[in-house]
Each structure stands twice: as structure tokens, then as C-alpha cells.
Design an enzyme around this catalytic site. Sequence first.
Site, PDB file in Angstrom:
ATOM      1  N   ASP A  56      -4.686   2.069  -4.452  1.00 30.68           N
ATOM      2  CA  ASP A  56      -3.234   2.210  -4.420  1.00 30.68           C
ATOM      3  C   ASP A  56      -2.591   0.979  -3.788  1.00 30.68           C
ATOM      4  O   ASP A  56      -1.563   1.068  -3.143  1.00 30.68           O
ATOM      5  CB  ASP A  56      -2.829   3.473  -3.651  1.00 30.68           C
ATOM      6  N   ASP A  83       0.854  -1.190   0.000  1.00 27.97           N
ATOM      7  CA  ASP A  83       0.000   0.000   0.000  1.00 27.97           C
ATOM      8  C   ASP A  83       0.891   1.242   0.000  1.00 27.97           C
ATOM      9  O   ASP A  83       1.761   1.398   0.868  1.00 27.97           O
ATOM     10  CB  ASP A  83      -0.910   0.002   1.236  1.00 27.97           C
ATOM     11  N   LEU A  84       0.684   2.140  -0.994  1.00 27.19           N
ATOM     12  CA  LEU A  84       1.529   3.329  -1.098  1.00 27.19           C
ATOM     13  C   LEU A  84       1.281   4.278   0.073  1.00 27.19           C
ATOM     14  O   LEU A  84       0.130   4.549   0.424  1.00 27.19           O
ATOM     15  CB  LEU A  84       1.258   4.054  -2.416  1.00 27.19           C
TER      16      LEU A  84
END
Length: 959
Positions: free
Chosen positions: A622, A579-580
Amino acid sequence: MSTPPPPTKVRSTFGFLSLRWKILLILGGVMLSVNGALSWLHFHDLTTRFEVQRTATRERLVEQAFALRTDFGLRLQALAGMLAALDSVGVDLFQTPAGNALLRRHFDSYWSVLQLDLGLDSLQVYAPSGPPVASWRTNALVEEEQGAQVRDVIGQERAMHWTRCEQLCTQFAAAPILVAGRVAGAVVLGTSLADVVVSFHRLSGADLGVLVPVARPAGKNALSALGLQVISFSNVERNLPLLQQLTALPPLRGESAWRKLLYGGQEFELSFLALDARADAQSSALLVVVDDLTQARADIDKSVLDRLLGELAASLFSLLLLALLVHAPLQRMTRAVRAIPLLGRSAFAEARARIAPRARRLVDDEIDSLDKAASDLSYRLETLESDVAAHSAQMEEMLQGISEQRDFNKNLLDTAQVIILTQSSDGQILTLNRYGRQLLGWTEDDLQGKRFPELVCPDGSSEPAIDEAVQKIAAGELDDVQLESILASASGSPYKITWNHSRLSGSSDVVMILSVGIDHTERKLAELQVKDLSEQRKQLRERDPLTGLLNRQHFQDQLEQALASAGRSARDGALLYLDLDGFKYVNDLNGHQAGDALLRIVADAVGHVARGSDLLGRLGGDELGILLHECDDDGAVQVAEKINKRLAAIKFPGLGANHRVSASIGIVVFSEATMDVKQLLANADIAMYQAKSKGGAGWHLYSDGEGVQEKMQSRLHWEEMINRSLGDRGFIVHYQPILDIRARQVSHYEALVRMRAEDGSPIPPGVFMEVAESSGLIREIDRYVIHEVFGKMLSLFAAGKYYKFSINLSGVSINDPRLLSFIRTELSRSALLPSHVVFEITETAAVSDFSKARAFMNAVRELGCAFSLDDFGVGFSSFNYIKQLPVDYVKIDGSFVRTLVDSPDDQVFVRALAEVARGFGKKTVAEFVEDERALNMLRTFGVDYAQGYFIGKPDPEIA
């Protein structure tokens, strides 16, 4: 000349019915339907208003009953105070026999007047302590002492009144006797509630009764089924049998309850009111109000019947008048219609005699025109028939001279949907049929000097190959040859043709080649399109259109296969859930297009780190997933560290110099464990959040039993944050402008809620909204937002700014029966509010309980507000529900708008959504409009409003 067959006579299944009667029957049916509908609406309106009036009347009667009892007690209390003030006996004499006798003589002079003129049933005088020193009463049942209340009166030195119900219901009032500034005792008066019953009937017209609970009701006033005894009742002869029908009382809600009852062909409404009970009583006495509804119901029925009869009479009169008006024109039309078949039998003179146009007329009408046209037609047909008879012999001779074979060949050449041409042995085109000329765009003059090989495009069969084949056919070496080639028309359009060449037989020395071509262009194109479509569908099924990685569904399928393989081979594998960090910052600062670009860069960077055998997929906005085959704990950790190292080297335009791209990575290693795909993904998600809780830009390796406590703590944390924000106004509302595309100006704003963090920064709703909805706290948040937005609107109204505001409602809130009452109360703050409020509900929430959602929306629209359907297009039945839901605006989901400029599929879908909404009379709003190109494209599609960062970002203030 052959005679054409006579026309087939087609008869109606149900025989003949005059046009006059068809018109009258259809109009009569329509009038009856309309009149019936109007009468039903009239009845429904009267019934609705009657029920509203009944509610108000019922509340008024209840208030009158209580008010009358209270007023009666206050007057009795005032009388007790007057008697107490008349006392002139000293305090010391109350305790002596002489003082007691003097006290009795003092009040004996008043008792007869109090009993006969004022209707008192008892009078008691109390010393400061002990039992009453003197009593006067008319009924032995009133003998009970009122010691507790008297002690309160003496102790508090103030007058009081109360009601006591056992075998009788008595209203008591007491007042302290004050002598020389001290309390010398108290005067207690008691009287029956009969005066209250009589006064209530006289004031309101309704009947009032007093019911007392007893263990064994007896006598004619007993209500055995209810365990009650009737003490007093106005109009008792009618009302007592009415109550005796009841087997149970309706449950009291608050202080009252009511029900309707039919008795003796009449309808009554009974309202039950709870009286104050003594502290030691096991049940309370009741007041019952009986109101006769029979006449009101009869008035409604009479009004509806009178209206229906009047409308029926008007309809019958209208039909009769219409029949008289159309009688004469229809008669004339009938004569003309009956004369027309005579023309087919060549009875022209008889037809003209039957038509007989009107001799005198002020103006012509359509029937006169029909008569004149029919008469003219008869003359022309008569002349034509004579001409046809004169030329029929010549025509027959000419037809006999035409060869049947030539007719066949010509028809075949001209009608066949194939190219048929003849050419000489050197390829010179001699003839070309009509289909060929149309396909190539040639005329007969264009054929001069054309050679067959010139028709073939360079990428088709070559000119030498065609010449060779034609020469072999001309020499008799081949009977026929099949070749494929591409023809170029005069307009340049290519056609894929399959040719069959053969030699024409004949006695002539000139060799002719017959070439028949079949056009396969559409079939070939269809095959190509089917192939392309199949590839596209496969890509859509398996790939994410933004990053080109596997989509979530296909990634899960591959993950399931990997789990099965690991179970068979007992080899480890690993799942990395990435997960960014700070991705929302990129979207908020630079827009979603920048976020999409960053996702593609990250996907490419992660792909360079992964091995060729590893699988990469996009699992969410994301979020990426990486499936590592034959990988243990150490190997998975090394890959996670390489990924963050590779991400840190990304230089993305628009980000600050100190901002580094990083990811929080959850790691789950699996082998022959029993976990399934869902559990594996859930564990990876837990591990990812553990990594993020450490500040991001790192990894966390999942272990069994981990994550449950953290989830619970997170949920409790956010519930506490929500409750605290509701209590100390920690929620803030931002307003995002919505542009009227045609007018090119802001028409309204959408209210978006945020939570204020401890450092003052806003927390987006995506962080706490799931907890709010699952816990039910979303109801309070929605109410908070409604109140805040209405306050903002009132301040703008005061400044002369009249914008509309759009407010989101959750699916949980629309199922809250108290929300409608809250909205009605909030709207009452200003008459301008309803017309400027648009409530938004998502398509998913509306469809989840369709009937409740539609009922709620109709109720809110009746208050004057509008409704908008959010996230339109993501549901399975969008086009079906848009025509059934009472919405004014349709909000096209942003997933179709974000990539609108670059996606032909989204363009087709958005255009279709706009046209469908416009067809149903709805306005359309497009979300996530992030540049001028998208706005211009939406304008050409006919979308009404636009919303997004290009229009304006959410802000707590309105410019």
C-alpha cells in the site's frame, strides 16, 4: 521391376550374448544390489540400536557408580551412629585423663571387629571442640583430621558422610554422641573405596577405578600424561595399560564424560565421573568406568555376515532354478529364430523342417503360437512369391507406358506444400492440387463452378484488382504478378497467402493461368505474437499489473536518473513516499479484492494531483512513490497536502461513514547531494514513519541525521513488548479454517499468532515479527505457539473433535538445535498429537540452508508429524526443491491466487503448480481464496485445499 537392395546387416559392438545369460546376469545384478542394500540397512539398524543401547547402558553405569558410593557412605554413616549410641561415658569425663582412658577401653573392644569384619581403616572420637581425643587407624595416610566436617556434625547435631581423596581415597562418616540430650562429641569412621570398586564390578560386570590428581605421578599405577594416580581398579592388569594410552581426558559435561578406545584388538568405552572434592582441593578425583564392547561389535558383524551369506545362497539357488526353467523354452525359441532368415532366402521347406512344432503338449504357449505363425507365414510367402513371379511381366510393361514427365508433375503437385491451381482467363478454377484442397477443405466436386476471386476475403486484394492482373497476363502484357490476399476456407478459417500468377505455355488456344500460393499465416501470426509478447514483457518489466503505475524496480531506475540529472543541473527534486493509513482495516473488513480496488482508486486520485512530468510508482503493498522534478521544500509540501485533500474526498463502498481515506507522506528533497537511491528511499521511509507516528493523514519533511534514534527506540520498544508478552501470556493464537475442496468440509486449521495490545486489541505479526526474527526472540514465540496449540488440541480431543492443526516455524527456529527436543517433549503429552500436527516452513527459509532444513524436517517426520511448504512458487527453484524436500503439503503463494479469476497468467501458473505437486505425491493448499469463483476454478485445477476469508477468518475460538 527393380530389385530392392539387400538389408544392411547391423552387428552389435560387443558380439552376441544369449538371451538366457542376459536374463541371468541382469537378475543376478539386481539380486546382488538388493541383497547388498538389505544387508547394509540391517547393519545400519543394528549399529543404530547398539548406539542407543550404549547410551542407556552408559547412563545406567554412571547412576550405579554414584548410587553405590552413596549407599556405601550411608551404611558407614549408620555404623557411626550405632557406635555413637553405644557410648556410655559422661560428658564431663571426656576432658579428664581417666575419662579419656575409659573412652579408649570402650572403643578398643570394638576396633578389631570393625577393622577385620567391616573393613574400617580409621576410627576417631572427637570432643565438642579441639582435636580428636582418641584415634584408631590401619594406615598412616588416613591420619588427617576432619575438623571442618566434624564441627558441622557437632554443630548441626546430625550424621554426615563424605569422600576425601589425596594419596588415598577414603569414605568418611560421622555421627554425634548424645548424652543427656546434649552433644558430647562425635564418632568418625573411615574406610577405603576398594569395596565400592569390587561391588560395582560384581553388580554391573563393568570395571571401576579411582583416579586421584597428583603433582608428580609415580610408580606402576601412575598416569603421567594425565597427572593422575590410580588408587584402586578392578581388573587392573588389563585396564591400567588401557588408561596409559590416553594423553588427555575428554572434557567433563556436567558430572561425566566418555570416550571409546581400541586396545589389543578390542574396543572399550571409558566413562569418567567427577567425585566430590574438598573445598581447598585444586582438582577433583575421578571415577572411571571401563566397559568392554568387543563382543557386542562382533555379534553385529556376525549377524550381518550370516544374513549376507544366506541371501547370496538364496539368490544363487534362485538363479539356478530360473536357468533350468527357461532352458527348454529358450531352445525352442532359438530354433524358430534361426528358421526365420530362411524365409527371406525362399527356403520355405527347410524353414518348416527346422521349426518342427511340438507333437505332444498339454497347453499351448507363446512359442507354440510363434512356431505356428512362422509355419503359416512360410506357406503364404511361398504362394505370394509364385503370384508375384506370374504378374511381374505385366507390371513391367505397364510401368514402361507411363510418362516420366507426368509422374514428375503429379508428384510435384501432390507433394508440394504450396497451393497450385490453374484457372482460365475469366478466373474459372480448372485444377487444384491436394495441398490446396486440404487447406480450403474442398473436394474435387466442390471445384465445379468456383472462381478464383471468390476465394479472396473482402479485407484482402479486391476482386477487380485480381481480374485486371489476370487479364493482363492472359493478354501477354505481363509475364507474372505477385499479390497478397486472405483466403477463406470452407470452415471459415482465414489464411494469409502470397500469390505468384503466370501464364502457362502450350500449343492450345485456350489461355491458362498458373497460380502458386504460399501460406504465410503461421509466420504472420508468430510475428504478431512476438510483437505482443514483447509489449507484454515491457509492461511487466516497467508497470505494476494492479495499478498500472511504475513498478518498484523501474521507479528506482527513473529515480537514479533523476538523481544524476539533479547533480548535473544543480536543480532540486523531491521524493514523496506515501503509505495509506488503515489499509489493513480495509483488507480485514472487506477482503483483499476490496483493498486492490481501493489501491486503484488511490493511484488514480494521486495521478490527478501530480503534474504531467512527475513519475508515479507502486513501491509495495500500500506504498506509492511520487518523483517531483524541479521541486523545492515548499512545492513538495503543497503536493503532499493536495494529495491528502484529494484522498479525503474518496467515497469507497464498504467503509464506515466516518472513515476517511488518508496517507502518511514522507518527503525528501534532493539536489546535488551525495545520497544514492537506496539512501534516498530509506530517508523517505523514515520520514513517512515520522508522519505516521503523528497520527497519519499528514506529512513529514526529512532532515539530515533524522530517524536513527527513532529506529533504535522502536526496536527496543518492540523487544520489550515481545518479552513482556512472553512473560504474561500476552500472545494470543487465532485459528483460520482450511477447506477440503473435494469433501467440502473443514479438514484442519492454521494457527496464527497475534500480540495483545494494552487496550486488548490484537496486534498483527507483521508489526513485530521483523524485530522478533532479528533479535532471536522468534524462537521463544514459536515455542509458545506450539505449547498453546497443543493445549488447544488436547481440549478438542477431550470433546471428541480431531482436527489437524498447521503451525508455522521460522527459519531461525529450525536452526535451533534445542527445538527438536522441545517438540518431542510437547508431543509426549498425548499419543494422538503427532498424527494431527502439520508444521509449516516457508520456501525461502528451507532454501536458505537446504541441508539443515531437510535434516530437521526428516527428524520431525520421524516423530509422526507432517510438513507443509509455505509461499510455494515465489522462489527461483520451486520445482527443483519440491521433489527434494520431505513435505506432505505445498501451499501455493497467495499472490497467484488473489487475482486468479482475472489473470490468465496466474491460472496457467497455478494449474502447473498443482500438476507438479500432484506428480510428486504432494497435497496442494491455495491461500487468499476470497470468493466462490476462485474456489470453483481451484477445484477444476485439482487443488486439494483452500484457505482464505471466503472459507473463514482467523478467530481465537473453533466452532
